[in-house]
Design a protein around this motif. Structure first.
Motif, short mmCIF file in Angstrom:
data_model
loop_
_atom_site.label_atom_id
_atom_site.label_comp_id
_atom_site.label_asym_id
_atom_site.label_seq_id
_atom_site.Cartn_x
_atom_site.Cartn_y
_atom_site.Cartn_z
N MET A 1 -4.09 83.50 45.70
CA MET A 1 -3.51 82.47 46.31
C MET A 1 -2.31 83.26 46.98
O MET A 1 -1.63 84.24 46.88
CB MET A 1 -2.70 81.55 45.32
CG MET A 1 -3.76 80.93 44.32
SD MET A 1 -4.44 79.42 45.59
CE MET A 1 -3.03 78.49 45.71
N PRO A 2 -1.82 82.56 48.34
CA PRO A 2 -0.59 82.96 49.00
C PRO A 2 0.53 83.08 48.16
O PRO A 2 1.02 82.07 47.20
CB PRO A 2 -0.54 82.09 50.14
CG PRO A 2 -1.82 81.38 50.23
CD PRO A 2 -2.37 81.34 48.79
N LEU A 3 1.39 84.16 48.21
CA LEU A 3 2.54 84.44 47.53
C LEU A 3 2.55 84.51 45.91
O LEU A 3 3.45 84.91 45.15
CB LEU A 3 3.62 83.09 47.65
CG LEU A 3 4.04 82.95 49.23
CD1 LEU A 3 5.02 81.80 49.39
CD2 LEU A 3 4.65 84.28 49.85
N VAL A 4 1.11 84.45 45.23
CA VAL A 4 1.04 84.40 43.88
C VAL A 4 0.19 85.78 43.72
O VAL A 4 0.42 86.14 42.63
CB VAL A 4 0.37 83.12 43.47
CG1 VAL A 4 0.06 83.26 42.06
CG2 VAL A 4 1.33 81.88 43.66
N GLY A 5 -0.85 85.93 44.22
CA GLY A 5 -1.83 86.80 44.05
C GLY A 5 -3.13 86.07 43.38
O GLY A 5 -3.56 85.10 43.33
N GLU A 6 -3.69 87.09 42.92
CA GLU A 6 -4.79 86.58 42.14
C GLU A 6 -4.66 85.88 40.69
O GLU A 6 -3.63 86.23 40.16
CB GLU A 6 -5.77 88.03 41.46
CG GLU A 6 -7.11 87.68 40.97
CD GLU A 6 -8.11 88.90 40.73
OE1 GLU A 6 -8.97 88.99 40.23
OE2 GLU A 6 -7.41 90.09 40.96
N THR A 7 -5.27 84.68 40.47
CA THR A 7 -5.10 83.88 39.48
C THR A 7 -6.36 83.20 39.09
O THR A 7 -7.18 82.98 39.90
CB THR A 7 -3.95 82.76 39.82
OG1 THR A 7 -3.67 82.05 38.93
CG2 THR A 7 -4.21 82.12 40.72
N SER A 8 -6.46 82.53 37.85
CA SER A 8 -7.39 81.84 37.53
C SER A 8 -7.34 80.22 37.81
O SER A 8 -6.12 80.05 38.39
CB SER A 8 -7.64 81.77 35.98
OG SER A 8 -6.50 81.10 35.33
N PRO B 1 -2.36 72.96 38.10
CA PRO B 1 -3.20 74.11 38.24
C PRO B 1 -3.49 74.79 39.76
O PRO B 1 -3.18 74.03 40.59
CB PRO B 1 -4.40 73.70 37.51
CG PRO B 1 -4.62 72.41 37.97
CD PRO B 1 -3.16 71.91 37.81
N ALA B 2 -4.09 75.82 39.72
CA ALA B 2 -4.32 76.39 41.10
C ALA B 2 -5.42 75.72 41.88
O ALA B 2 -5.13 75.64 43.25
CB ALA B 2 -4.87 77.91 40.84
N TRP B 3 -6.22 75.28 41.32
CA TRP B 3 -7.33 74.43 42.08
C TRP B 3 -6.86 73.25 42.77
O TRP B 3 -7.25 73.01 43.81
CB TRP B 3 -8.56 74.13 41.24
CG TRP B 3 -8.47 73.07 40.12
CD1 TRP B 3 -7.97 73.15 38.82
CD2 TRP B 3 -8.66 71.61 40.19
NE1 TRP B 3 -7.87 71.96 38.14
CE2 TRP B 3 -8.34 71.06 39.20
CE3 TRP B 3 -9.03 70.79 41.38
CZ2 TRP B 3 -8.31 69.73 38.77
CZ3 TRP B 3 -9.11 69.48 41.24
CH2 TRP B 3 -8.83 68.74 39.98
#
Length: 314
Positions: free
Chosen positions: A267-274, A284-286
């Protein structure tokens, strides 16, 4: 514009011959020390016009006959020398223009029922399994972030088209134009009252301005009650958008929490995430990824299809 001037303007709009009638009354009043009787003007105006002037309070009881309630405002209205501004608050909006059809109401009820799928597992599984029959092949062919991107493109497309076809910018413009005129009218009334107090105006003039301000507030409250139609007009396309979007959301929820999705997303500004990791509070990310894609596609579609939902003036 004072209350008396507004009444005179309204009477003139209703009956163009009222201007000559008002002029005759003014001449008769000047000749009789400020008062006028029906016998003095019966040859120049009809009994209906005379009755309307009394009914509207333009003429009030005097010692021997009737007198003009506010002579200064009366003269200003006839001579066109009023220093107060005029505001177009009499914008007619037909009730039928913002009515919901039977199908709109059915869509609203169905959308509310589908929302229970977020809390009732059986509903979520039923809707998710049904939608999976259509989106399953897409899910099998693409990574999940691309699947959400495709869903966002689809929802952005029909949302834009539904808003363009179900929301009437002209009606929205009428509501906003009327409310803006009401606010300006109230502001003008307050400023004229303040100026009158600062220059030490008479108690009668201050009282008249208070009455005018109260009348403006009452008119504004009535208009606000009628402006429920603006909210209904905005909500109408939303129920259809929800009717088509909620099942897609239930499918994504079912796919992630029920079946499970392997892998992560960057994700932008967050990096890799579940996919289930919270990014914006409980979101949540989705969901964040879906909203980012949906907002971007909606703007692109409106520009490419030349769809402008800005309320238009009348």
């Amino acid at each position: 514009m004072t209350r008396t001037a507004e009444k005179i303007d309204a009477l003139v709009r209703e009956d163009s011959a009222m201007t000559d009638a008002l002029e005759s009354i003014r001449e008769a009043a000047d000749q009789n020390g400020g008062e006028v009787e029906w016998a003095d003007v019966r040859d120049d105006l009809t009994s209906g016009q005379w009755g309307r002037l009394i009914e509207k309070g333009v003429l009030v009881d005097g010692e021997n006959g009737f007198e003009i309630s506010d002579r200064e405002a009366y003269d200003d209205a006839l001579d066109g020398d009023s220093s107060a501004k005029s505001y177009d608050t009499d914008i007619e909006i037909e009730a039928e223009e913002s009515q919901w059809s039977q199908y709109d109401k059915m869509a609203g009820v169905a959308s509310l029922l589908l929302m229970f799928g977020y809390w009732i597992e059986s509903v979520r599984d039923t809707v998710g399994g049904t939608i999976d029959a259509a989106l399953g092949p897409l899910d099998a062919a693409l990574p999940f972030y691309a699947v959400i991107l495709s869903v966002a493109l689809l929802t952005g497309l029909y949302s834009t088209l539904l808003q363009a076809n179900l929301m009437n910018p002209e009606i929205m413009g009428k509501y906003q134009q009327r409310m803006k005129a009401m606010q300006e009218k109230q502001k003008d009334a307050r400023e004229r009252k303040k100026e009158a107090e600062e220059r030490g105006a008479s108690e009668a003039e201050i009282e008249r301005l208070d009455d005018e301000l109260d009348a403006v507030r009452e008119e504004q409250m009535e208009a606000m009650a009628e402006n429920l139609g603006m909210f209904k007009e905005q909500l109408r396309p939303m129920v259809w958008i929800m009717l088509f979007t909620i099942p897609l959301f239930l499918w994504m929820y079912w796919r992630i929490h029920g079946v499970g999705v392997e892998g992560t997303i960057i994700m932008p500004l967050v990096g890799e995430t579940s996919w289930n990791a919270g990014l914006l509070g409980p979101m949540p990310a989705w969901i964040v990824w879906y909203f980012l894609c949906s907002m971007g596609f909606s703007q692109l579609l409106r520009k490419s299809l030349n769809i402008d939902m800005t309320p238009s003036g009348t």
